[in-house]
Design a protein around this motif. Structure first.
Motif, PDB file in Angstrom:
ATOM      1  N   HIS A 175      57.297  52.927  73.658  1.00  0.00           N
ATOM      2  CA  HIS A 175      55.851  52.868  73.392  1.00  0.00           C
ATOM      3  C   HIS A 175      55.036  52.818  74.682  1.00  0.00           C
ATOM      4  CE1 HIS A 175      51.903  51.694  72.081  1.00  0.00           C
ATOM      5  NE2 HIS A 175      51.988  50.642  72.880  1.00  0.00           N
TER       6      HIS A 175
ATOM      7  N   ARG B 292      55.642  60.301  71.918  1.00  0.00           N
ATOM      8  CA  ARG B 292      56.595  59.204  71.708  1.00  0.00           C
ATOM      9  C   ARG B 292      58.006  59.731  71.454  1.00  0.00           C
ATOM     10  NH1 ARG B 292      56.471  53.801  69.401  1.00  0.00           N
ATOM     11  NH2 ARG B 292      58.593  53.048  69.772  1.00  0.00           N
ATOM     12  N   LYS B 293      58.105  60.839  70.741  1.00  0.00           N
ATOM     13  CA  LYS B 293      59.427  61.400  70.440  1.00  0.00           C
ATOM     14  C   LYS B 293      60.071  61.994  71.701  1.00  0.00           C
ATOM     15  CE  LYS B 293      59.653  60.242  66.186  1.00  0.00           C
ATOM     16  NZ  LYS B 293      58.425  60.382  65.479  1.00  0.00           N
TER      17      LYS B 293
ATOM     18  N   ALA C 216      54.825  56.136  76.227  1.00  0.00           N
ATOM     19  CA  ALA C 216      54.000  57.023  75.387  1.00  0.00           C
ATOM     20  C   ALA C 216      52.516  56.708  75.565  1.00  0.00           C
ATOM     21  CB  ALA C 216      54.401  56.860  73.925  1.00  0.00           C
TER      22      ALA C 216
ATOM     23  N   LEU D 191      60.166  58.316  74.170  1.00  0.00           N
ATOM     24  CA  LEU D 191      60.842  57.280  73.364  1.00  0.00           C
ATOM     25  C   LEU D 191      60.222  55.882  73.370  1.00  0.00           C
ATOM     26  CD1 LEU D 191      64.608  58.238  73.941  1.00  0.00           C
ATOM     27  CD2 LEU D 191      63.056  59.058  72.167  1.00  0.00           C
TER      28      LEU D 191
END
Lengths: 180, 208
Positions: free
Chosen positions: A43, A37-38, A46, A41
């Motif tokens: 959802h 996710r990082k 991800a 970015l």
């Protein structure tokens, strides 16, 4: 405490594979999700990458040579899947990778699953200005608080090089935030 | 006692050994400054996102395993479905195969000799046969319609060689011509015979 060697043996055995794989996912899904996710970015992105990561783990478990730790191997797959995902997305939209990443950071403003303030948004925009490797090092160190030797295993880079990367990344981010 | 203290002092003054049992990562001492400064600078940043900055849909993590398994099974099904497979190197060869088809369409059509003979040659052959019969019946070498004697034509009709039914006669005229002929049904057979006797048959034949 889970016995990693036993888990790997169960994953490689067709009879116990499914249950072992469920256990593996249950153990690592959140850690891997936040790692992915990082990088990507949003959802939705991800979620896609997380699924692809687990599918790749399942398909390639027989080639896992147990020289590295299982979680490092999975982190490496998740990292590569995230980078591949961004590259493919940029190619599909016919834009440069840095341009796409800036767009992704800007999209956070309207993302219902992001509630950061202005300075958080600025931080994300600053990160996407970094070279790919520095982005990864910064995210793993700053957000996930991994140790250098853990990052070293995942990115297959020496601890020394990681420290230098992190140092440069932090300096650049500081400069960007002060300038904006 | 004094001697022992002297020995201890000597040992401490010696440079300590660093490589006995302990090791450091390669280039550790060269990069330690970077690590320290990076740590100090990140403390200055102090903008680490909280746990609620990035969120997920409610109960998202409860269904991850099921979703991944569903996707895996779907992949297996897709791999087993060979009907949807594309032949190897299909996309590499598709252009060549299209062009070869286009080129083959430009080559002239082969027409069957049999159909051509039946369509065009048969009527010509019939006409030629008819002309040949007339020529053979007439000994003259070059025969034209004008060179035929009136008697020959009369004999031809008298010998019932030409049985014209009304339909055959009708086909000699177009519909408009027939309308303009003012054919009257009031003319009797005798009148027609008389007409034929009186009129020059040769002249009538030319008119037709």
């Amino acid at each position: 405490m889970i016995d990693e060697n036993l888990l790997v043996a169960q994953l490689k055995n067709p009879k116990s594979q499914e249950q072992a794989f469920r256990n593996l996912m249950s153990l690592y899904k959140e850690r891997l999700y936040w790692h992915i996710r990082k990088i990507v970015l949003s959802h939705d992105d991800a979620d896609d990458v997380l699924q692809n990561t687990f599918i790749k783990v399942f398909k390639n478990i027989h080639s896992f040579n147990e020289k590295s730790k299982l979680y490092s191997w999975m982190y490496r797959i998740a990292t590569n899947e995230s980078i591949t995902f961004i590259n493919k997305k940029a190619a599909k939209q016919n834009v440069d990778i840095s341009e796409l990443q800036f767009k992704m950071a800007e999209n956070l403003e309207s993302d219902v699953y992001f509630s950061g303030d202005e300075i958080q948004l600025l931080l994300q925009k600053a990160i996407v200005t970094l070279p790919e490797k520095q982005q990864l090092v910064f995210k793993m160190k700053y957000f996930e608080e991994l140790k250098y030797n853990e990052i070293s295993e995942v990115l297959e880079t020496s601890v020394g090089a990681l420290k230098a990367s992190y140092h440069h990344a932090v300096k650049k981010i500081e400069t960007y935030i002060k300038a904006n | 006692m004094k001697k022992e203290n002297k020995n201890r002092d000597f040992k401490l003054k010696k440079k300590p050994k660093t490589n006995v049992g302990f090791k450091v990562p390669l280039d550790y001492f060269k990069t330690i400054e970077d690590g320290v400064f990076a740590q100090l600078n990140t403390e200055n940043l102090n903008i680490k996102p909280s746990k609620t900055t990035f969120t997920t849909p409610k109960n998202y993590f409860d269904s991850v395993e099921d979703v991944v398994f569903a996707k895996l099974k779907a992949e297996v099904l897709t791999q087993n479905n060979t009907n949807t497979e594309i032949p190897k190197d299909y996309f590499n060869n598709v252009e060549a195969s299209i062009f070869s088809k286009l080129n083959s369409e430009n080559t002239p059509k082969v027409i069957s000799l049999k159909s051509r003979v039946l369509k065009f040659m048969l009527p010509v052959a019939i006409a030629a046969s008819f002309l040949l019969i007339i020529i053979l019946n007439n000994n003259s070498k070059t025969v034209t319609f004008n060179s035929l004697a009136s008697d020959d034509i009369v004999n031809y009709f008298e010998n019932d060689n030409a049985n014209f039914d009304p339909l055959t006669v009708a086909t000699l005229y177009s519909e408009d011509e027939l309308d303009n002929k003012n054919i009257s049904t009031t003319i009797t057979n005798d009148e027609v015979v008389d007409y034929l006797i009186e009129e020059d048959l040769e002249q009538i034949t030319y008119e037709n």
